[in-house]
Design an enzyme around this catalytic site. Structure first.
Site, PDB file in Angstrom:
ATOM      1  N   LYS A 169      22.349 -10.740   2.132  1.00 32.91           N
ATOM      2  CA  LYS A 169      23.730 -11.225   2.236  1.00 32.91           C
ATOM      3  C   LYS A 169      24.425 -10.627   3.450  1.00 32.91           C
ATOM      4  CE  LYS A 169      23.835 -11.564  -2.767  1.00 32.91           C
ATOM      5  NZ  LYS A 169      23.827 -10.488  -3.776  1.00 32.91           N
ATOM      6  N   HIS A 215       5.592   7.109  11.166  1.00 25.90           N
ATOM      7  CA  HIS A 215       5.178   6.972   9.775  1.00 25.90           C
ATOM      8  C   HIS A 215       4.629   8.342   9.369  1.00 25.90           C
ATOM      9  CE1 HIS A 215       3.932   5.294   6.099  1.00 25.90           C
ATOM     10  NE2 HIS A 215       2.937   4.520   6.479  1.00 25.90           N
ATOM     11  N   ARG A 271      11.402   2.011   4.201  1.00 22.54           N
ATOM     12  CA  ARG A 271      10.603   1.373   5.246  1.00 22.54           C
ATOM     13  C   ARG A 271      11.456   0.252   5.814  1.00 22.54           C
ATOM     14  NH1 ARG A 271       4.963   1.182   5.997  1.00 22.54           N
ATOM     15  NH2 ARG A 271       4.329  -0.496   7.370  1.00 22.54           N
ATOM     16  N   ARG A 317       0.804  -1.206   0.000  1.00 21.99           N
ATOM     17  CA  ARG A 317       0.000   0.000   0.000  1.00 21.99           C
ATOM     18  C   ARG A 317       0.851   1.277   0.000  1.00 21.99           C
ATOM     19  NH1 ARG A 317      -5.380  -0.284   1.476  1.00 21.99           N
ATOM     20  NH2 ARG A 317      -5.242  -2.471   1.978  1.00 21.99           N
ATOM     21  N   THR A 318       1.754   1.354   0.959  1.00 19.62           N
ATOM     22  CA  THR A 318       2.588   2.550   1.086  1.00 19.62           C
ATOM     23  C   THR A 318       3.525   2.686  -0.108  1.00 19.62           C
ATOM     24  OG1 THR A 318       2.509   2.331   3.474  1.00 19.62           O
ATOM     25  CG2 THR A 318       4.247   3.723   2.587  1.00 19.62           C
TER      26      THR A 318
END
Ligand SMILES: [Zn+2]
Lengths: 302, 153
Positions: free
Chosen positions: A80, A129, A101, A51-52
């Site tokens: 890695k 957020h 994020r 969504r974001t």
């Protein structure tokens, strides 16, 4: 705001918040402009959030920018064992702006310290957020015509919900009255009440979801997450108590709008969706304009 | 006036005496101030009787004087410490430890999901409360209260 990272909602003053909201309105009227031509935006999603991510990518595309990055860390060098420090330092050499994020709290602040280019926090664990908060504010302003002097009801998980906490802090600039409705286990944490007390903001706590909502200008619903309860029976009970149904909206104010950060579980009954007071789907669309405003403002293009 | 009370550790000519350190935190104070790397003469005594602390420790440093900011770092482990500044065997000044605005790289953030507990990042805290020291992490924004403060150096 030019060249400054946006990590936490308190990074922006009241004036800066207003400037972003004005710009978002401008982009809503003129969404397609090639002002990001030649710019590369890095979109680093160390954990998936479709969504974001789509909202950011849509904002960049509408402005003619290019996107590089990854959509979850299992497909990147991070698997890695590369440190966040190395990933950010490298990517900041290739891009004009980083959107990230990450599941760790504080990761975006750390990234903003080691990056050569500004960082926009698209969610750092349960912490912040800020672009969600700005789109919530934009939605409120758009539907109420102002952010000042509103009666805002927050319902559901007020303890862990980061969108609730950031919204509280941001709205406190605008002389609100808050009404908190939640299960006793999911009450607003004391540290936020202390902040509201210090700022002289009025608030009331309720454990029942009743006709007090007739006073609301905004009802901000949040979902109650199963993980928050050790007892599954208690979760089932709670989750069915704080549910908004269409019949409850009968005596509410004309200007009332219902917001929700989405996705929802069952806390807003689907019979609310067709009510003109339901605003949560439009709210999501507002995210694109708000993010266009944030990106172009940080890059100094508007 | 200058006649000392019973001297529990030998006197110094010039320097600083840090008194009223809780005995259990003596070595933390030494690490926080980096005293193990000093070339100066350092003597210390521990498990000395104290009315305030039960058992206290004391550190005497020859020819060493601290800036307020430097000494304020020990607030987390020795909030009641008192500094006696000595010139020519006389106490010429006494100071309490002041509470700093920020604490950098000394304490651990209590939040297991904080980036500072996973990446090589020096912790940074804003000191919130001056009476009961509470630290707000400048990364994850969570608060570490006094009883959960863990010293990492
Ligand atoms: Zn932290």
């Amino acid at each position: 705001m030019k060249n400054r990272s946006l990590v936490s909602i308190d990074d922006y003053s009241k004036e800066e918040i207003n400037r972003i909201l004005d710009l978002a309105e401008y982009f809503e009227e003129n969404p397609n402009q090639k002002i990001l031509e030649g710019k590369v935006i890095a979109s680093l999603f160390f954990e998936p959030s479709t969504r974001t991510r789509l909202s950011f990518e849509s904002a960049v595309n509408k402005l003619g920018g290019r996107i590089i990055g990854f959509t979850d860390s299992s497909t990147s060098s991070v698997t890695k064992g590369e440190s966040l420090n190395d990933t950010i330092r490298t990517v900041s050499k290739y891009s004009d702006l980083i959107v990230m994020r990450h599941p760790l709290e504080g990761s975006a602040r750390f990234a903003s310290e080691v990056s050569d280019v500004p960082v926009i926090n698209a969610g750092d664990g349960a912490n912040q957020h800020p672009t969600q908060t700005l789109l919530d504010l934009y939605s409120i302003k758009k539907t109420q015509g102002t952010l000042e002097n509103l009666n805002v009801f927050l319902v559901g998980d007020l303890k862990y919900g980061r969108t609730v906490h950031s919204l509280l802090i941001a709205l406190s600039n605008f002389n609100p009255v808050f009404n908190f409705i939640s299960h006793e286990k999911l009450r607003i944490p004391d540290e936020y009440k202390l902040i509201l007390d210090e700022l002289g903001v009025k608030y009331y706590e309720h454990s029942e979801f009743t006709d007090i909502i007739s006073k609301a200008d905004i009802i901000y619903m949040t979902r109650v997450q199963k993980e928050r309860f050790s007892d599954p029976v208690e979760y089932e009970k709670t989750k069915n108590v704080y549910v908004l149904k269409n019949s409850m909206l009968e005596n509410t104010k004309e200007n009332l709008k219902i917001l929700h950060p989405l996705p929802r579980v069952n806390e807003i009954d689907e019979d609310v969706d067709d009510n003109s007071k339901a605003y949560y789907f439009t709210q999501a669309l507002n995210g694109v304009f708000t993010r266009q405003a944030i990106i172009s403002s940080i890059l100094g293009l508007k | 006036m200058k006649e000392n009370k019973k001297l529990q550790v030998s006197a110094i000519k010039d320097g600083t005496v840090i008194d009223h350190i809780p005995a259990k935190n003596l070595f933390k104070v030494i690490r926080i101030l980096g005293l193990m790397n000093l070339e100066n003469q350092v003597t210390f005594g521990t498990n000395l009787d104290s009315q305030k602390l039960g058992k206290k420790a004391i550190i005497k440093l020859s020819n060493k004087f601290f800036e307020d900011e430097e000494i304020s770092k020990i607030i987390l482990v020795a909030p009641k410490a008192r500094l006696n500044i000595i010139k020519n065997y006389e106490v010429i000044d006494k100071k309490l430890v002041s509470v700093p605005d920020k604490i950098i790289g000394i304490a651990k953030c209590v939040n297991p999901k904080c980036v500072t507990n996973h990446e090589k990042v020096k912790t940074k805290f804003k000191v919130l409360s001056k009476s009961n020291v509470a630290l707000k992490c400048l990364y994850c924004e969570k608060i570490t209260d006094e009883e959960h403060i863990e010293i990492i150096i």
